[in-house]
Design a protein around this motif. Structure first.
Motif, short mmCIF file in Angstrom:
data_model
loop_
_atom_site.label_atom_id
_atom_site.label_comp_id
_atom_site.label_asym_id
_atom_site.label_seq_id
_atom_site.Cartn_x
_atom_site.Cartn_y
_atom_site.Cartn_z
N HIS A 7 6.51 -3.95 13.15
CA HIS A 7 5.28 -3.17 13.28
C HIS A 7 4.48 -3.39 12.01
O HIS A 7 5.04 -3.49 10.93
CB HIS A 7 5.57 -1.69 13.50
CG HIS A 7 6.56 -1.13 12.54
ND1 HIS A 7 6.20 -0.70 11.30
CD2 HIS A 7 7.89 -0.96 12.64
CE1 HIS A 7 7.28 -0.28 10.67
NE2 HIS A 7 8.32 -0.43 11.45
N PRO A 8 3.16 -3.49 12.15
CA PRO A 8 2.34 -3.80 10.99
C PRO A 8 2.49 -2.71 9.94
O PRO A 8 2.62 -1.53 10.26
CB PRO A 8 0.93 -3.82 11.55
CG PRO A 8 1.07 -3.77 13.03
CD PRO A 8 2.39 -3.20 13.34
N GLN A 9 2.46 -3.14 8.69
CA GLN A 9 2.67 -2.19 7.60
C GLN A 9 1.61 -1.11 7.61
O GLN A 9 0.41 -1.40 7.68
CB GLN A 9 2.61 -2.94 6.27
CG GLN A 9 2.81 -2.03 5.09
CD GLN A 9 2.11 -2.55 3.85
OE1 GLN A 9 1.17 -3.31 3.95
NE2 GLN A 9 2.58 -2.11 2.72
N ALA A 10 2.06 0.13 7.56
CA ALA A 10 1.18 1.28 7.42
C ALA A 10 0.10 1.31 8.49
O ALA A 10 -0.98 1.81 8.28
CB ALA A 10 0.53 1.29 6.04
N GLY A 11 0.41 0.77 9.67
CA GLY A 11 -0.56 0.83 10.75
C GLY A 11 -1.79 -0.04 10.54
O GLY A 11 -2.78 0.11 11.24
N LEU A 12 -1.71 -0.93 9.56
CA LEU A 12 -2.83 -1.83 9.29
C LEU A 12 -2.45 -3.23 9.74
O LEU A 12 -1.32 -3.64 9.57
CB LEU A 12 -3.12 -1.87 7.80
CG LEU A 12 -3.71 -0.64 7.14
CD1 LEU A 12 -3.71 -0.82 5.64
CD2 LEU A 12 -5.13 -0.43 7.63
N ARG A 13 -3.38 -3.93 10.28
CA ARG A 13 -3.09 -5.34 10.55
C ARG A 13 -3.28 -6.11 9.25
O ARG A 13 -3.98 -5.64 8.35
CB ARG A 13 -4.02 -5.86 11.63
CG ARG A 13 -5.49 -5.81 11.26
CD ARG A 13 -6.34 -6.51 12.30
NE ARG A 13 -7.75 -6.34 12.00
CZ ARG A 13 -8.39 -6.99 11.04
NH1 ARG A 13 -7.74 -7.82 10.26
NH2 ARG A 13 -9.67 -6.78 10.84
N GLU A 91 -9.66 -10.46 3.29
CA GLU A 91 -10.67 -10.39 4.34
C GLU A 91 -11.86 -9.58 3.84
O GLU A 91 -11.70 -8.57 3.17
CB GLU A 91 -10.08 -9.71 5.57
CG GLU A 91 -11.06 -9.60 6.71
CD GLU A 91 -10.41 -9.03 7.97
OE1 GLU A 91 -9.16 -8.97 8.03
OE2 GLU A 91 -11.15 -8.62 8.88
N TYR A 98 -10.69 -6.25 1.74
CA TYR A 98 -9.29 -5.93 2.03
C TYR A 98 -8.43 -7.08 1.52
O TYR A 98 -8.72 -8.24 1.79
CB TYR A 98 -9.17 -5.77 3.55
CG TYR A 98 -7.80 -5.52 4.13
CD1 TYR A 98 -6.78 -4.96 3.37
CD2 TYR A 98 -7.54 -5.82 5.47
CE1 TYR A 98 -5.54 -4.73 3.94
CE2 TYR A 98 -6.31 -5.58 6.04
CZ TYR A 98 -5.30 -5.04 5.26
OH TYR A 98 -4.08 -4.81 5.82
N ARG A 108 -1.34 -3.58 -0.37
CA ARG A 108 -2.58 -3.83 0.35
C ARG A 108 -3.62 -2.89 -0.19
O ARG A 108 -3.37 -1.69 -0.29
CB ARG A 108 -2.40 -3.55 1.84
CG ARG A 108 -1.41 -4.48 2.44
CD ARG A 108 -1.25 -4.19 3.88
NE ARG A 108 -0.37 -5.20 4.44
CZ ARG A 108 -0.34 -5.47 5.73
NH1 ARG A 108 -1.13 -4.84 6.55
NH2 ARG A 108 0.47 -6.39 6.17
N ILE A 110 -7.78 -1.65 -0.10
CA ILE A 110 -9.03 -1.67 0.63
C ILE A 110 -10.07 -0.91 -0.17
O ILE A 110 -9.85 0.24 -0.54
CB ILE A 110 -8.87 -1.01 2.01
CG1 ILE A 110 -7.88 -1.82 2.83
CG2 ILE A 110 -10.22 -0.92 2.72
CD1 ILE A 110 -7.42 -1.13 4.08
N PHE B 448 -1.92 0.52 -0.37
CA PHE B 448 -0.64 0.82 0.28
C PHE B 448 0.41 -0.09 -0.34
O PHE B 448 0.25 -1.31 -0.34
CB PHE B 448 -0.73 0.54 1.78
CG PHE B 448 -1.75 1.40 2.47
CD1 PHE B 448 -1.42 2.65 2.96
CD2 PHE B 448 -3.06 0.96 2.61
CE1 PHE B 448 -2.36 3.44 3.57
CE2 PHE B 448 -4.02 1.76 3.22
CZ PHE B 448 -3.66 3.00 3.70
N ALA B 480 5.33 5.19 7.42
CA ALA B 480 4.46 4.02 7.51
C ALA B 480 3.59 4.05 8.75
O ALA B 480 2.47 3.57 8.75
CB ALA B 480 5.30 2.75 7.47
N PHE B 498 -9.75 -2.29 9.88
CA PHE B 498 -8.51 -3.03 9.64
C PHE B 498 -7.31 -2.39 10.32
O PHE B 498 -6.18 -2.82 10.13
CB PHE B 498 -8.23 -3.15 8.14
CG PHE B 498 -9.40 -3.68 7.37
CD1 PHE B 498 -9.90 -4.94 7.65
CD2 PHE B 498 -10.00 -2.93 6.37
CE1 PHE B 498 -10.97 -5.44 6.94
CE2 PHE B 498 -11.08 -3.42 5.67
CZ PHE B 498 -11.57 -4.69 5.96
#
Lengths: 175, 505
Positions: A7-13, A91, A98, A108, A110, B448, B480, B498
């Protein structure tokens, strides 16, 4: 990219653009200069000294050097650039920049374009040799600077320009 | 038409003499220690001190002669400069605060430093120093003509003697005594006195060695504690005498305090990003807390920590009230209910707890570093040297493990985060528990971070970057899966594009 994650880290892609492939070689040279090189040199020096003056110590010193110095040095040298290349990405979105970085501990960051204060492009001597650059986007907080390293020169120039333009256009509430 | 210029008080020059005290005092001590026959080194020191003193006094005299000020029809002007002439002026209607401060020497000479601030960046004029009556008069004049307008509920807290009981609730009770002893040692060492050579000191130590240790060691510890408590109370009194926290006008929060040295810090509302409720372990056990403002423009990190304290250790309920008062209500226009009058919403149970994996991580960490490692070290030493240490290792492991486990549980219980009105609330820590309330729109960026352990167990640490205070405020080890959703809710728009599953919002 990043198909190994369930699953993507911390709900971020992850960010869209990967680092430049040449960055792997840059990180390898960095690893050699900072950690692996000195460790290997120390191991070789100790080995040679022991060979010349205390041959009796070799049976236990050899394995000790291998485990404590040589293996960690080689491991770091081989693993770090690969892991980094898998993680590093960036990006420029419509309203924020990001970036992902790190190799063991992933990070990550942002930052909204409306908070951007400066855009710096730096090229160290090593980076210049590989045609790479680092772009740092700063905000009013020291904990909020987005650093994107391992970019190709051209990408860096384009990114810096686009961030600066976007930051100009978006009404700033940087304080 | 033009207003005449006025000069500073001539006694200002005398203040420069004050710093002569330390070098002269140390020279006198040296003279005493060497029996009145100072060596060549002492004479050289004396010469250097004299030369520096002459230079400084001359510079002080020139700068006094060249410093002038006046209050014209619409501005407050200061002309100064040792080598170059500089003129600074601030419009009277922009003056927000006028503070009078005095260090002990200035107080002795009847002087006061007047600082007029606009509340903005570097917009400050200071007159160092004026005769006290003159300073008071000028302050009244400036304030009367300044454009300050009053806040709804100006006074948040004042000095209270009963708070002194929270002063000893810090680990510095021990640390302070040791630090003071160390400093004293260095001073003695610096002037060439070796305490071990002094008869009574050596005899006292020998007697201590021969006495019944089971009695004298606890007594010595008790004495150190008492000394520390006295020191802590004295320090607290010096720091927080005449304490006063107030909104001087609707846009400026000001803290004033100090017995010998009066300190005054003004924070403009626009640079105030939130507050931190601090409850270090001992203070928490005593039911107390202190409060720091999260604000920009207070200097570097170190200075910010020193200057941002708005409430010293005090009863918790009072600390919560001060938090609510500092966060305030924008002139009544904003919702007053975000934290309530007494700040009860800051209290914890309402915060979202963190996953069990965060507890596991804390337990493992505490047991590994604080229990397993020392036990192993003791055991190895015992195996090599003497079996007594093996028993010590077993005893340590048995007594430290439950304590470490309890602390880890407490650390996990302390974790929490949530959104309250226009604020973001973050809490963590067991030895130094901090609950930080940040204005949501003050967040400059989000970070994060996760470790291999965190990635396996679904934990991530989110860091909110703000301009001021500690700069980065961490929500440690949150789930997470929820992290991005929570952050997106707290600061809408920053990471919307994102998100992995934008539809889950």
């Amino acid at each position: 990219m990043a198909a190994h994650r369930h699953h993507p880290q911390a709900g971020l892609r992850p960010p869209r653009h990967a680092a430049d492939p040449r960055a792997r070689r840059w990180w390898t040279v960095q690893a050699l200069l900072t950690l692996s090189g000195p460790l290997l040199l120390t191991a070789v020096a100790l080995f040679v000294l022991s060979l010349l003056f205390f041959p009796g110590a070799l049976p236990w010193l050899g394995p000790l050097l291998l485990v404590v110095l040589v293996l960690p040095a080689l491991g770091y040298l081989l693993a770090m650039p690969r892991l980094r290349y898998r993680v590093h990405a960036w990006e420029l979105g419509g309203s924020a920049v990001y970036a992902a970085s790190g190799w063991c501990r992933h990070r990550r960051r942002i930052a909204p374009l409306s908070r951007v204060q400066t855009v710096d492009t730096t090229r160290g001597p090593l980076q210049r040799a590989f045609g790479l650059a680092t772009v740092t986007v700063t905000t009013a907080s020291t904990a909020g600077a987005v650093k994107i390293s391992g970019l190709s020169d051209a990408d860096a120039r384009l990114l810096a320009e686009r961030v600066a333009d976007a930051a100009r256009l978006i009404p700033g509430d940087a304080s | 038409m033009s207003t005449p210029w006025r000069t500073l008080d001539p006694r200002t020059v005398l203040v420069h003499c004050a710093w002569l005290g330390a070098p002269l005092g140390s020279l006198a001590l040296t003279a005493l220690a060497t029996g009145g026959r100072p060596g060549a080194r002492a004479w050289i020191t004396l010469g250097v001190v004299g030369a520096v003193f002459a230079c400084l006094t001359t510079a002080g005299l020139i700068s006094w002669r060249r410093t002038r000020y006046r209050v014209t029809a619409d501005s407050f002007e200061l002309s100064s400069g040792l080598f170059t002439r500089g003129l600074r002026a601030i419009p009277l209607h922009r003056v927000r605060t006028v503070d009078l401060t005095a260090n002990p020497v200035q107080r002795l000479l009847g002087l006061a430093v007047l600082r007029a601030g606009t509340g903005g960046h570097g917009g400050e004029l200071s007159l160092d120093a004026l005769a006290r009556p003159e300073a008071v008069r000028l302050r009244a004049e400036l304030l009367a003509r300044a454009g300050a307008h009053d806040a709804a509920e100006p006074l948040l807290a004042t000095a209270d003697l009963r708070r002194l009981r929270y002063a000893p609730l810090t680990f510095w009770v021990f640390g302070g005594v040791l630090a003071t002893a160390g400093a004293l040692w260095r001073v003695l060492d610096g002037i060439g006195v070796e305490p071990w050579r002094i008869g009574p000191v050596r005899r006292a130590f020998q007697e201590f060695g021969h006495s019944a240790l089971w009695l004298t060691v606890p007594l010595a510890l008790l004495a150190v504690t008492l000394l520390g408590v006295v020191g802590a109370v004295a320090l607290y009194a010096e720091n927080w005498w005449n304490y006063r926290l107030e909104w001087t006008d609707a846009d400026t929060l000001r803290v004033r305090r100090g017995l010998f040295t009066t300190r005054s810090v003004s924070v403009e509302r626009a640079r105030l990003r939130g507050v931190t409720l601090r409850e270090p372990l001992l203070l928490r056990m005593g039911g107390g807390a202190s409060v720091r403002a999260v604000a920009g423009g207070l200097g570097d990190r170190e200075e910010n920590r020193r200057r941002s304290v708005v409430l010293p250790p005090a009863p918790r309920a009072q600390a919560l009230r001060v938090c609510a008062g500092v966060l305030g209500t924008d002139g009544g226009a904003d919702d007053p209910g975000a934290f309530g009058r007494s700040g009860e919403a800051l209290d914890a149970d309402a915060l979202r707890p963190h996953p069990r994996a965060a507890l596991r991580r804390r337990v493992v960490r505490a047991l590994a570093w604080a229990v397993a490692l020392p036990t192993a070290a003791l055991a190895v030493l015992g195996w090599l040297l003497t079996p007594v240490l093996l028993y010590c290792a077993a005893g340590y492991a048995l007594s430290a493990a439950p304590l470490a486990y309890a602390l880890a549980r407490d650390a996990h219980r302390g974790l929490g985060h949530g959104v309250r009105g226009r604020h973001l609330v973050v809490r963590s820590g067991t030895f130094g528990r901090e609950t930080t309330v940040l204005e949501r729109r003050a967040v400059q960026a989000w970070t994060f971070t996760d470790t291999p352990f965190g990635r396996r167990n679904g934990l991530v640490t989110a860091t909110a970057a703000v301009a001021g205070g500690e700069d980065g405020y961490r929500i440690r080890d949150m789930s997470a899966e929820e992290a991005a959703v929570f952050v997106d809710r707290a600061t809408p728009g920053i990471l919307a594009e994102f998100l992995a599953h934008p539809s889950t919002r």
